[in-house]
Design an enzyme around this catalytic site. Structure first.
Site, short mmCIF file in Angstrom:
data_model
loop_
_atom_site.label_atom_id
_atom_site.label_comp_id
_atom_site.label_asym_id
_atom_site.label_seq_id
_atom_site.Cartn_x
_atom_site.Cartn_y
_atom_site.Cartn_z
N GLY A 31 0.71 -1.18 0.05
CA GLY A 31 -0.03 0.17 0.05
C GLY A 31 0.92 1.25 -0.08
N ASN A 32 0.23 2.42 0.13
CA ASN A 32 0.91 3.79 0.31
C ASN A 32 1.29 3.90 -1.03
OD1 ASN A 32 3.29 5.91 1.13
ND2 ASN A 32 0.99 6.16 1.99
N LEU A 33 0.46 3.69 -2.14
CA LEU A 33 0.90 3.61 -3.32
C LEU A 33 1.56 4.91 -4.13
CD1 LEU A 33 -1.78 1.38 -4.72
CD2 LEU A 33 0.22 0.68 -3.78
N HIS A 37 4.26 2.04 -8.25
CA HIS A 37 3.13 1.09 -7.89
C HIS A 37 2.28 0.87 -9.14
CE1 HIS A 37 3.91 1.58 -3.59
NE2 HIS A 37 4.23 0.17 -3.85
N GLN A 61 7.81 -9.24 7.94
CA GLN A 61 9.08 -8.67 7.15
C GLN A 61 9.72 -7.45 7.89
OE1 GLN A 61 6.85 -8.13 3.38
NE2 GLN A 61 8.25 -6.28 2.98
N GLY A 149 8.63 -4.61 -8.52
CA GLY A 149 9.87 -3.45 -8.84
C GLY A 149 11.09 -3.99 -8.84
N SER A 187 9.60 5.50 -3.35
CA SER A 187 9.41 4.40 -2.49
C SER A 187 8.56 5.19 -1.45
CB SER A 187 10.70 4.37 -1.59
OG SER A 187 10.46 3.75 -0.40
O1 PAF Z 1 7.91 -4.97 -2.15
C1 PAF Z 1 7.00 -4.87 -1.35
O2 PAF Z 1 6.34 -4.06 -1.27
C2 PAF Z 1 6.89 -6.18 -0.24
O3 PAF Z 1 8.14 -6.60 0.14
C3 PAF Z 1 5.97 -7.23 -0.83
C4 PAF Z 1 6.72 -7.73 -2.28
C5 PAF Z 1 4.52 -6.86 -1.23
C6 PAF Z 1 5.71 -8.33 0.42
O4 PAF Z 1 5.24 -7.82 1.53
#
Ligand code: PAF
Length: 282
Positions: A31-33, A37, A61, A149, A187
């Site tokens: 999200g937070n596109l 994206h 993560q 990306g 980003s």
């Molecule tokens: O690149 C990201 O935004 C994240 O690491 C992903 C691939 C969506 C996994 O949560």
């Protein structure tokens, strides 16, 4: 655009499309596109029939002390952007849907070797979290292809290796990094930067370009060039994490005779950890 928060509903919906012979393209995001994206969505549209984006801020993560709580969340505006970009379906589960037994009681996917260094070193457990959630998303959506990306180049290689090792029948497509006018890679974490920090952060891409230029003209050995690039980043007021000249496929340190290379950089600017890379063919 369909917005679906539940795995069963998504599976039922995608099952219908699959039985009509439609190809499914997955675009996983947190999200937070931003424009980068939306380029993934555009690329996805050119690759098949049904574009399924996912928005899930994956707790697995993020390490202790990282920005999980602060990570920018903007669901309504993300949904509108995806709809305008022509995305067909948005899967937006909550953490309980993805980790019903808790993220700490979870089978983990760990990709050997590629995940050890660079961001893997600075963010222990990060790539296990990424590989685990991406493998879940792949099993949930069972897409024909998935789009990522190339800004997250190490992540991209790790996902490709996971797909190869675990035999996911999914084609992985990389999309070039979208940049601000000073070269700063787009980003979600750029949102943490002040106007001044955002301006100075352009140095990361400039250092990558300067290093590539020196490599092409044969100036300096690789470890000298890495040191010079780190100094350049530091002089612009950022704190370099690493700058590495690597073989493009294995991320092993590059040797003088290697032809396909990638330069990987990471640096802190205030609260943000920024990464970027540049692929170089010699
Ligand atoms: O690149 C990201 O935004 C994240 O690491 C992903 C691939 C969506 C996994 O949560």
């Amino acid at each position: 655009m369909l917005v679906i928060p539940k795995i069963n509903e998504l599976r039922a919906e995608l099952g219908k499309s699959r039985s009509q012979g439609k190809t499914i393209i997955l675009v996983p995001t947190m999200g937070n596109l931003h424009t980068g994206h939306l380029k993934l969505v555009t690329q996805a549209k050119s690759q098949g029939d049904l574009v399924v984006a996912t928005i899930f801020v994956n707790p697995l993560q993020f390490g202790a002390g990282e920005d999980l709580e602060a990570y920018p969340r903007s669901f309504n505006s993300d949904r509108n952007k995806l709809e305008q970009a022509g995305c067909h379906c948005l899967f937006s589960p909550d953490a309980n849907e993805i980790y019903p037994d808790g993220a700490e009681n979870q089978t983990i996917v760990s990709v050997a070797k590629l995940a050890v260094n660079y961001c893997g070193m600075s963010r222990p457990g990060h790539f296990e979290g990424v590989a685990t959630v991406v493998s879940k998303l792949f099993n949930i959506a069972q897409p024909n292809k998935a789009v990522f990306g190339l800004k997250d180049y190490q992540q991209f290689l790790i996902i490709k290796k996971m797909v190869y090792d675990l035999k996911f029948p999914i084609e992985i497509i990389g999309v070039e990094t979208h940049r601000e006018s000073n070269g700063l890679a787009m980003s979600s974490r750029n949102n943490y930067l002040s106007a001044e920090q955002r301006k100075n952060a352009g140095i990361i891409y400039q250092s990558l370009q300067a290093t590539a230029k020196s490599m092409r003209t044969g100036l300096g050995n690789y470890s000298e060039l890495e040191q010079q690039a780190m100094k350049m980043i530091e002089q612009a007021g950022l704190t370099p994490d690493y700058f590495a000249i690597c073989q493009a496929d294995t991320l092993e340190p590059a040797q003088a005779e290697d032809k396909e290379l990638v330069l990987l950089a990471a640096a802190y600017s205030g609260p943000a950890r920024l990464i970027d890379n540049l692929r170089v063919s010699l």
